[in-house]
Design an enzyme around this catalytic site. Structure first.
Site, mmCIF file in Angstrom:
data_model
loop_
_atom_site.group_PDB
_atom_site.id
_atom_site.type_symbol
_atom_site.label_atom_id
_atom_site.label_comp_id
_atom_site.label_asym_id
_atom_site.label_seq_id
_atom_site.Cartn_x
_atom_site.Cartn_y
_atom_site.Cartn_z
ATOM 1 N N HIS A 1 0.851 -1.187 0.000
ATOM 2 C CA HIS A 1 0.000 0.000 0.000
ATOM 3 C C HIS A 1 0.888 1.239 0.000
ATOM 4 O O HIS A 1 1.715 1.413 0.898
ATOM 5 C CB HIS A 1 -0.907 0.006 1.238
ATOM 6 C CG HIS A 1 -1.916 1.109 1.233
ATOM 7 N ND1 HIS A 1 -2.589 1.509 2.355
ATOM 8 C CD2 HIS A 1 -2.368 1.903 0.232
ATOM 9 C CE1 HIS A 1 -3.421 2.499 2.067
ATOM 10 N NE2 HIS A 1 -3.293 2.759 0.787
ATOM 11 N N HIS A 2 0.724 2.077 -1.014
ATOM 12 C CA HIS A 2 1.421 3.360 -1.086
ATOM 13 C C HIS A 2 0.401 4.475 -0.917
ATOM 14 O O HIS A 2 -0.269 4.852 -1.878
ATOM 15 C CB HIS A 2 2.135 3.525 -2.434
ATOM 16 C CG HIS A 2 3.299 2.613 -2.623
ATOM 17 N ND1 HIS A 2 3.920 2.438 -3.847
ATOM 18 C CD2 HIS A 2 3.976 1.822 -1.750
ATOM 19 C CE1 HIS A 2 4.918 1.588 -3.713
ATOM 20 N NE2 HIS A 2 4.969 1.193 -2.460
ATOM 21 N N GLU B 1 -10.242 2.481 -7.940
ATOM 22 C CA GLU B 1 -11.451 2.843 -7.209
ATOM 23 C C GLU B 1 -12.108 3.976 -8.007
ATOM 24 O O GLU B 1 -12.995 3.745 -8.790
ATOM 25 C CB GLU B 1 -11.102 3.288 -5.793
ATOM 26 C CG GLU B 1 -12.323 3.622 -4.951
ATOM 27 C CD GLU B 1 -11.952 4.332 -3.674
ATOM 28 O OE1 GLU B 1 -12.594 4.075 -2.655
ATOM 29 O OE2 GLU B 1 -11.025 5.167 -3.694
ATOM 30 N N GLU C 1 -16.373 2.620 1.165
ATOM 31 C CA GLU C 1 -16.061 3.450 2.334
ATOM 32 C C GLU C 1 -17.126 4.520 2.582
ATOM 33 O O GLU C 1 -17.251 5.027 3.696
ATOM 34 C CB GLU C 1 -14.691 4.099 2.164
ATOM 35 C CG GLU C 1 -14.578 5.029 0.969
ATOM 36 C CD GLU C 1 -13.140 5.482 0.755
ATOM 37 O OE1 GLU C 1 -12.422 5.684 1.757
ATOM 38 O OE2 GLU C 1 -12.731 5.636 -0.414
#
Length: 322
Positions: A26-27, A115, A121
């Site tokens: 994950h960046h 996304e 979310e």
């Protein structure tokens, strides 16, 4: 390129690889694109060193420097540059908060998903939202919607939260079929899946890529029903989701191969399911089906259904004359 002190990158990767698992890096850039670009080559090299073959990049917050946005020319150039560099390093990219794609994955198929739209979310979204995205956002390429939520009452495990996701468990399973992404995520907490391992079986079974897709019926903003064939077998998977309106539907299985028998496992809303009052109620049934069958299905308000249709092997009997 520097992990947190309690993150042993070498030990964790060795352990994962010993279990046949590859990790995803994950960046999170926090919107500081120039800073990320300064580290990009070394970051990708670090991934290659430890066997990470995919990265989820994120651009949460206002883009820096001030005056730039997620959609400005410099940002769009960056997303393309990141995908190109990743292709050179044989790394897949799943970008969050990036610009909406417009078919770029056809040139750079290592851009395996984005996304780039209102995903899971945003927990208070209208149930009809997921019936619109296949006709809008998904026209430009795969979407990482992060589906698979099993606990809808956020306040039950986040103290002080009054949020409530407006969906049912069957609805969340269906999204693995109705929203295409060759990189999928099980987005809930492991302990919530442990409570419903019978429903989680669909997530274990459903493929991430397909040889054929059929859109059975749909009305944007109302409902969508899709059927897809596994790329590596003769199995089919069907998913349907609806808005706030509950619906019944007679599903024709004429997309199946004539003359073959299949085992259909149906993950459906319970009769009293509702995306607000009873979102976690579901029933699972199974039956043998053929291409001539019609399955009646019911979708609760904010609900849906998911079906795995597995080929049954026909036994061959040999008669030997002596």
């Amino acid at each position: 390129v520097t992990p947190y002190p309690d993150f042993d990158i070498a030990a964790l990767n060795d352990y994962a690889h010993s279990k046949g698992i590859k990790l995803m890096m994950h960046h999170e850039t926090s919107g500081s694109i120039p800073n990320y670009e300064r580290h990009l080559d070394k970051a990708y090299d670090l991934m290659n060193k430890y066997g990470y073959n995919s990265v989820k990049s994120g651009y949460v917050g206002n883009i820096l420097p001030k005056g730039e946005t997620h959609y400005s020319q410099s940002s769009v150039n960056h997303y393309l540059n990141a995908a190109k560099k990743a292709a050179d390093k044989h790394i897949m990219v799943n970008a969050h908060e990036a610009v909406r794609p417009t078919g770029l994955a056809r040139t750079y198929p290592n851009l395996i998903g984005n996304e780039s739209a209102m995903g899971t979310e945003y927990r208070n979204m209208s149930p009809g939202h997921v019936t619109i995205l296949p006709f809008t956002r998904l026209k430009g390429g795969p979407m990482d919607f992060t589906p698979g939520i099993f606990r809808m009452d956020i306040g039950s495990f986040v103290p002080g939260s009054k949020e409530h996701k407006r969906a049912t468990v069957a609805n969340q399973l269906a999204l693995y079929v109705t929203m295409y992404s060759p990189l999928q995520m099980a987005a809930d907490l492991p302990e919530h899946y442990a409570e419903k391992m019978d429903a989680f079986q669909f997530i274990k079974d459903v493929p991430v890529d397909w040889s054929e897709s059929r859109y059975i019926d749909a009305e944007p903003g109302e409902f969508i029903i899709a059927a897809r064939k596994d790329k590596n077998s003769g199995n089919w998977f069907v998913g349907g989701v609806t808005n706030e309106q509950s619906r019944t539907f007679d599903l024709k299985l004429d997309f199946l191969t004539p003359g073959k028998q299949y085992k259909a496992t149906i993950y459906a809303d319970a009769p009293d399911a509702d995306c607000v009052t009873n979102p976690e109620a579901y029933v699972i049934t199974s039956r043998t089906v053929t291409s001539s069958d019609i399955l009646p299905v019911m979708m609760a308000s904010g609900g849906g259904f998911a079906i795995s249709i597995m080929e049954l092997q026909t036994a061959t009997i040999a008669i030997i004359h002596t």
